[in-house]
Scaffold this active site. Structure first.
Site, short mmCIF file in Angstrom:
data_model
loop_
_atom_site.label_atom_id
_atom_site.label_comp_id
_atom_site.label_asym_id
_atom_site.label_seq_id
_atom_site.Cartn_x
_atom_site.Cartn_y
_atom_site.Cartn_z
N GLU A 106 0.87 -1.18 0.00
CA GLU A 106 0.00 0.00 0.00
C GLU A 106 0.91 1.23 0.00
OE1 GLU A 106 -3.81 1.38 2.71
OE2 GLU A 106 -2.01 0.68 3.75
N GLU A 197 -7.97 10.89 3.06
CA GLU A 197 -8.15 9.90 4.13
C GLU A 197 -8.22 10.64 5.46
OE1 GLU A 197 -6.28 5.83 6.06
OE2 GLU A 197 -5.23 6.80 4.40
#
Length: 211
Positions: A106, A197
């Protein structure tokens, strides 16, 4: 979809930042992927045809969210964007975000952030200079964590811009090439998005992508 292991527990609580305007992200050129991980925790709207999205979140969010627009298959192409981003009292990122299939990883290229720098609690890999600023580079390992394949163990890579900004061109290849010296696969990409986020506080952002 989460930050470093040291802060994994926070991601299970709330996510937000200061809250004036909605988050709008746009990239009309070839948008074919909507990132909507827990977008219901705020006011997430998008239009793929124009490459725009918005996100607004308030205090009391119960978990982590990652929202944005981009492409089903990532690449090292550059992304040019402009944004309005308000998250000074939220643990939040404005970032290029994506995954590599194998070895599973990620990644984040963090252009601006709220009250938490992910490299403050991860393993430093040094720095890389790109697009007019030094970026702190760090890595972490997530064990039995949510991933694109369910629950798995994978590596996270972060580049965090020291001179934070909300507009400009991100030369993704510079980061991928540096990470590749530390185990990053640099191929076999899964999705890639311009993302927002957060996991606590309140905030908003608006982004336009043109590349």
């Amino acid at each position: 979809m989460k930050v470093t292991a040291a802060f994994a527990s926070l991601l299970l609580t709330a996510f937000a930042a200061p809250a004036p305007e909605p988050v709008l992200v746009s990239r009309s050129a070839g948008i074919n992927y909507v990132q909507n991980y827990n977008g219901n925790l705020g006011d997430f709207t998008y239009d793929e045809s124009t490459g725009t999205f918005s996100m607004y979140w308030e205090d009391g969010v119960s978990s982590d969210f990652v929202v944005g627009l981009g492409w089903t298959t990532g690449s090292s192409k550059s992304i040019t964007y402009s944004a309005q981003y308000s998250a000074s009292s939220s643990s939040s990122y404005l970032a290029v975000y994506g995954w590599v299939n194998s070895p599973q990883a990620e990644y984040y290229i963090v252009e601006d952030y709220g009250d938490y720098n992910p490299c403050s609690s991860a393993t430093s890999l040094g720095t890389v200079y790109s697009d007019g600023s030094t970026y702190q580079v760090c890595t972490d390992t997530r064990t039995n964590a949510p991933s694109i394949t369910g629950t798995s163990t994978f590596t996270q890579y972060f580049s965090v811009r020291e001179s934070t900004r909300t507009s400009g061109t991100v030369t993704i290849a510079n980061h991928f090439n540096f990470w590749a010296q530390h185990g990053f696969g640099n191929s076999n990409f899964n999705y890639q998005v311009m993302a927002v986020e957060a996991w606590n506080g309140a905030g908003s952002a608006s982004v336009t992508i043109s590349s």
